[in-house]
Design an enzyme around this catalytic site. Structure first.
Site, mmCIF file in Angstrom:
data_model
loop_
_atom_site.group_PDB
_atom_site.id
_atom_site.type_symbol
_atom_site.label_atom_id
_atom_site.label_comp_id
_atom_site.label_asym_id
_atom_site.label_seq_id
_atom_site.Cartn_x
_atom_site.Cartn_y
_atom_site.Cartn_z
ATOM 1 C CB SER A 93 -24.481 17.000 99.775
ATOM 2 O OG SER A 93 -23.497 17.863 99.230
ATOM 3 C CE1 TYR A 94 -21.726 22.071 99.645
ATOM 4 C CE2 TYR A 94 -22.626 24.225 99.140
ATOM 5 C CZ TYR A 94 -21.642 23.280 98.983
ATOM 6 O OH TYR A 94 -20.574 23.550 98.159
ATOM 7 N N GLY A 95 -25.465 20.924 104.485
ATOM 8 C CA GLY A 95 -26.250 20.796 105.701
ATOM 9 C C GLY A 95 -25.940 19.470 106.352
ATOM 10 N N GLY A 101 -29.660 19.517 103.176
ATOM 11 C CA GLY A 101 -30.514 20.307 102.289
ATOM 12 C C GLY A 101 -30.881 21.671 102.845
ATOM 13 C CE LYS A 129 -21.150 22.502 94.996
ATOM 14 N NZ LYS A 129 -21.625 23.884 95.262
#
Length: 365
Positions: A93-95, A101, A129
């Site tokens: 979920s980063y971004g 992504g 994660k």
């Protein structure tokens, strides 16, 4: 540029009956307790005593990411590798927005293109994660999420596959699906080990016991843990980890930057952090003064003192990095150890500070 850790040679004059008084003998050096290349165990894995987090890679809202930063990020990654760091934490979920992504994509590209690794890409331990999105309702969907992360990372197997958070507080029926998803990833060989993030003490014991019945060891538990996050619940989590053989990964060891000494009530960061800092920083004077005093006495920086405290507590901190300067400074947290008195001084000052970091809203009991 490689970061080097220095030691001071000590020579002692010894005057004994069988030793001439004019002979200078060498006193053996005592090696520092923490070096990047001296690994610690995390389940079946051997990782550096500190890893690096990549939350900022792709996050425009909180960390001001721009694609023009990619070269700097790659240089920071290479410098970390050169100095023995092998643990890198990310998430699917980063971004933000269309860059969802992006952290995994960048990390995968840097691993593939690394001049340091040169064919030894499998020496990097990638911990990612998986978000407990409400539409992920079967274990198969979590397996698919894992495969999607592997594609973005351009690797065949993850070091650690982690649940990003528990749904026990709001969707308890989904919780078992999450756990079964971890089991499926492990059984299919997509991950070498499994872990959790933002699990409180009660849920941590529950998932450990469940995974144990399925023959899957719980490798790690990632929680917010720092001099700003050392409340009763965090310490209970640490105690459970020690008892069950789970390695605690401490994220936000610098309190989103509040423990760096760079900010004050009159000098706040831009963006969403500004409000949070404005609420907490005025009450941190005792802690920041203690940090600064120890840093000056030790010839260290305030961030190095805060990160070293996390290591002294037996955790593996994962400070975020956005630049070569961040890597250089964070590496200075290794190669030495706070004394017990210094640790107590910091902890007492933290308790004397009327404000502490708010806990992640996703952390369960």
């Amino acid at each position: 540029m490689a970061f080097t850790l220095s030691t001071t040679k000590t020579f002692t004059n010894i005057n004994c009956s069988n030793t001439p008084s004019n002979i200078t003998t060498f006193k053996p050096l005592k090696l520092p307790l923490f070096w990047p290349w001296q690994k610690v165990k995390m389940g079946p894995l051997s990782v550096s005593p500190m890893g690096f987090g990549t939350w900022a890679w792709g996050n425009q809202l909180l960390w001001g990411y721009q694609t023009s930063m990619d070269d700097q990020l790659q240089q920071a990654f290479e410098l970390a590798l050169q100095n023995g760091i092998n643990l890198f934490d990310t998430a699917d979920s980063y971004g933000t927005g269309r860059l969802n992504g992006q952290s995994e994509r960048l990390l995968g590209k840097f691993i593939k293109d690394s001049q340091v690794l040169k064919g030894k890409q499998n020496e990097v331990v990638v911990a990612t994660k998986f978000a407990a999105y409400p539409w992920r309702l079967t274990s198969g969907q979590f397996v698919n999420a894992c495969r999607a992360s592997l594609d973005r990372l351009q690797i065949d197997q993850l070091g650690i596959g982690q649940l990003h958070w528990s749904t026990a507080n709001y969707a308890p029926l989904q919780e078992l699906v999450l756990w079964d998803g971890l089991v499926a990833m492990y059984e299919k060989g997509l991950v070498r080990a499994v872990g959790v993030s933002n699990y409180g003490p009660q849920q941590l014991v529950k998932i450990h016991d469940y995974l144990k019945t399925r023959g899957v060891p719980l490798c790690s538990a990632q929680v917010q843990f720092s001099l700003l996050s050392m409340g009763k619940e965090q310490l209970e989590i640490k105690s459970i980890c020690d008892e069950l053989g789970i390695r605690l990964i401490s994220y936000s060891p610098l309190g989103l930057g509040m423990l760096t000494g760079k900010y004050s009530s009159s000098k706040l960061p831009t963006g969403p952090r500004s409000f949070l800092f404005g609420q907490i920083l005025p009450g941190l004077e005792p802690l920041l003064l203690a940090q600064r005093e120890i840093a000056e006495k030790r010839g260290k920086t305030m961030p190095q003192v805060a990160i070293n405290w996390c290591i002294c507590k037996g955790t593996v901190p994962i400070p975020g990095i956005k630049s070569v300067k961040h890597v250089e400074d964070n590496l200075g947290a290794l190669g030495w150890k706070l004394t017990n008195d210094e640790q107590l001084q910091l902890e007492y000052a933290a308790k004397e500070s009327p404000k502490s970091m708010i806990q992640n809203i996703f952390q369960t009991r």
